[in-house]
Every structure is written in structure tokens, then in C-alpha cells.
Enzyme design. Structure first.
Site: not given
Ligand code: C5P
Length: 404
Positions: A208-210, A276
């Protein structure tokens, strides 16, 4: 001309001594050109008669979910109104609205209303200060409802303090101010993607990402406030839009976001791609939790579909696409390349070099790049204000495309 002219207002009245002020409120609303439908709880009818209010509003007052003639359609009423005003609001009805208890016509209409809701509490000072009441007020605000602040002064109990219902003149002024705000997106359908995507490795792990989803959720709220009908496709984010009219579709993976975006895009006038999206996903997803073994582990990744590029390739005349670019080097050139490659009309560039801009912060500093080589630079602002700038750009793009 008052911004209340021809507006449909539902006035909900609950059982407080301040209910006597509701007569004056109906008069002022009617004088400003609004159509007023009064709803009363049982308790309210002990303080002021439905006859007084039906005479002033020139409409029958509804006091129950059923009448002798039949059922009052609370869903229809909730859709009819441009605004729902609850004044005065007692601690009891406040708690019911907060908890979703629909045992009277007012609470039922509240739960089915899609319009902005304003509430003017009225109670004694100690009741008003109680954490139970304050908790419910905060909850209503978290739903996007607008608090009309209580006044300070003499209360029915003889005590002096905070808890008086705002004066009818003040309520009308707040409503007029709200309705006068720009509604320039009325009739527009806007699709927004937001948040990160989580790409499963096994039942418990993911890539995943932030991304927090803040920018996309701010866009969804701002567009809804300006009158757009908004569909928000939201990846795993802790946030939810506060504007009740936003339709939120929760997804987890890029593939799910892609499927939903493709389904919704044909009906949209604009797509704003603030998500994102993970560029790659694990090639295989293990059915069972992967066990620890050996010193190294490799996960083979395969490319995810590019949602923005796919929508770009299907874009029809009149539709616009606004994307985002988060770059760390050669920012403007890279962003411009993406804008053209994905057939976008505008790209919002935020640089990770700026303190206070980018992921998981409430502020952002952006530059908008357009196909015709024009660009707009903005200062560091709250994401809510950045959302307004982006929507202003969308309005300009529609205006240009409609004059070609
Ligand atoms: O190519 P890059 O990921 O930097 O492009 C960013 C823009 O493209 C953003 O608007 C993002 O939401 C969108 N995007 C997408 N699907 C992907 C990757 C990016 O919609 N798979």
C-alpha cells in the site's frame, strides 16, 4: 433579492419554550420568499399550536408520521427541501438525531434528507454543557450538519448563561448567507477517486502507500457544497465525506477502483483522479498467511491498470479529466508528460520537496498545469481551499469547451 426566494425550507420544531419564536421564524422565512413546511414533534404542540404555524406558513403542519388520511411521506419531504432547519432543538431530539432514532416525523425526515441541515439548540445552561449533549452536537457536525450557535442570556429556568436559541433574525441571516454561496456546479456529475489502494499479498498483508485520502475527500465535500452530484470512489482511508449528498463507493484494490471508475465515467461530466493508485500488485495472492522461511523472500509484482489513462482514452466531448502528480524531480516536465499521455485536461502537481504539502498533511501547495501550456501557481493552503481552486479550474475548462 433574498437568496431564500423560492427556496423550499422544512422547519422542524421540538418541545422547548423557545418554540414560541418559531412563529416569528416562519414569518421571516415567508417574507423572504421561501416556501416553508413546518414539522412538529408531539412535545412542540404543547408550546405553540399547529394552527398558528399553518396559518403563517400557508401549509398544513405535519405532527406525526401518520395522519387520519394516511402516511406522511418522509422520504419525499427529505428530497423536496433545499434546507432543513431544526429550531428549537431539544436535548432529547438532538440525541435521537445523533443516534438515528426515527420515532417521529421530524427525525424520519432528518434521516432521509439530502439537503443541508441546520440546527439551533435550545436548553438550560447545565444541560447544554453536559458532555452527553456536547457529544451529540459534535456528532451532528461530523455528519456535515450546521450548528446555529446558542446565545447567552436569561433562560426559562431563571438562570443566566449559554443555551438560548439563536434569534429568528440570526437564523434567517445564516441561512441567507449559506444559500448565497456559489452553487456553480449544480447539474454537474463529478466522479472522484481518492485514497490509497491496498494490494493483497496474503489474507493479512498488503502492498500500500501513505495516502490519507484527504485531498479527494475535500474535493468531494467542496463539489457537493457547490451543488454537484458527486460519486467518490474511495480506497482504504479512515476518512469519509461529511456532505450527506456524496455517494461513496468503498474499494480496496486498484482493480476494484478501476472497475467502479469505468462503470461511473460514462455518466460523469468530470473525473478528478486524486487516488494514489498502487502501480503494481502481487502476481499471486496466497490463500493462507505466508509462513516465515529462509533469509530472503521475493514477491513478484505485475502492473495494475492505469485508471486515469483508461478514462482518458474513453473521454467524450464535454467530459474533462483532472489528474494529480506527485513528483520528486523534474516536477513540471514529468507532470506535463503525464497530462498529455493520459489525455487529461489539467494536472495538479504537488511536490514532495515542499514542507506541508503532499501525503497525510492537512495542507497542500499545488500548481495546475493545462494542455495549452498555461499554468497556475498557488500558495500553501488548507486542502479544503485547494479543492476550491481545483473546482474553479474545472468550471473554467467546461466554459472553454462549451465555447469551442
Ligand atoms: O503515473 P502516475 O501514477 O504518477 O499518475 C498520477 C495520476 O494518475 C493520478 O491522477 C492518479 O490518480 C492516476 N492513476 C490512476 N491509475 C493508476 C495510476 C495512477 O488513475 N494505476
Amino acid at each position: 433579492m433574498s437568496s431564500l426566494q423560492n427556496k423550499k425550507i422544512i422547519l422542524g420544531i421540538t418541545g422547548s419554550i423557545a418554540a414560541y419564536k418559531a412563529a416569528q421564524l416562519v414569518r421571516l422565512l415567508a417574507k423572504s420568499g421561501a416556501e416553508v413546511q413546518v414539522l412538529m414533534t408531539d412535545a412542540a404542540t404543547g408550546f405553540i399550536t399547529p394552527l398558528t404555524l399553518s396559518t403563517l406558513s400557508k401549509r398544513p403542519v405535519l405532527t406525526g408520521i401518520h395522519t387520519e388520511e394516511g402516511w406522511n411521506n418522509h422520504v419525499e419531504l427529505g428530497l423536496w427541501a433545499d434546507a432543513l432547519v431544526i429550531a428549537p432543538l431539544t436535548a432529547t431530539t438532538l440525541a435521537k438525531l445523533s443516534m438515528g432514532i426515527a420515532d417521529n416525523i421530524l427525525a424520519a425526515v432528518y434521516l432521509s434528507a439530502r439537503c443541508p441541515v441546520f440546527f439551533a439548540p435550545a436548553m438550560d445552561l447545565d444541560m447544554w454543557k453536559h458532555p452527553a449533549v456536547q457529544g451529540h452536537v459534535e456528532r451532528l457536525q461530523s455528519f456535515g450538519n450546521h450548528l446555529i450557535p446558542v446565545g447567552y442570556g436569561e433562560l426559562a429556568s431563571g438562570l443566566t448563561g449559554e443555551g438560548r436559541m439563536a434569534e429568528p433574525e440570526e437564523i434567517v441571516r445564516l441561512l441567507e448567507e449559506f444559500l448565497a454561496k456559489k452553487q456553480d456546479l449544480t447539474g454537474k456529475k463529478i466522479l472522484i477517486t481518492a485514497g490509497p489502494t491496498y494490494e493483497p499479498i496474503d489474507p493479512v498483508r498488503f502492498v500500500g502507500n501513505r495516502s490519507s485520502g484527504r485531498m479527494g475527500v475535500a474535493l468531494a465535500n467542496a463539489a457537493a457544497r457547490r451543488g454537484a452530484s458527486v460519486t467518490l470512489i474511495l480506497g482504504p482511508s479512515k476518512l469519509s465525506p461529511t456532505e450527506p449528498s456524496v455517494e461513496t463507493i468503498r474499494v480496496e484494490t486498484a482493480q476494484q477502483m478501476y472497475d467502479q471508475a469505468l462503470r461511473c465515467f460514462p455518466a460523469a461530466d468530470a473525473a478528478i483522479m486524486a487516488a494514489a493508485v498502487a502501480d503494481y500488485r502481487p502476481a499471486e495472492v496466497a490463500d493462507e498467511k505466508i509462513k516465515k522461511a529462509g533469509e530472503e523472500m521475493n514477491i513478484r509484482l505485475v502492473k495494475n491498470p492505469d485508471i486515469a489513462a483508461t478514462l482518458g482514452s474513453r473521454k467524450q466531448p464535454g467530459q474533462i479529466i483532472i489528474g494529480f502528480a506527485l513528483e520528486t524531480n523534474n516536477e513540471a516536465d514529468n507532470a506535463r508528460e503525464k497530462l498529455l499521455k493520459k489525455n487529461m485536461d489539467c494536472i495538479v502537481l504537488n511536490s514532495l520537496r515542499d514542507a506541508g504539502a503532499g501525503f497525510d498533511v492537512p495542507t497542500n501547495r499545488v500548481m495546475l498545469l493545462f494542455k495549452d501550456n498555461n499554468s497556475l501557481h498557488f500558495e500553501l493552503k488548507h486542502k479544503d481551499a485547494v479543492a476550491e481552486d481545483i473546482l474553479d479550474a474545472a468550471v473554467r475548462l467546461w466554459n472553454v469547451s462549451s465555447t469551442i
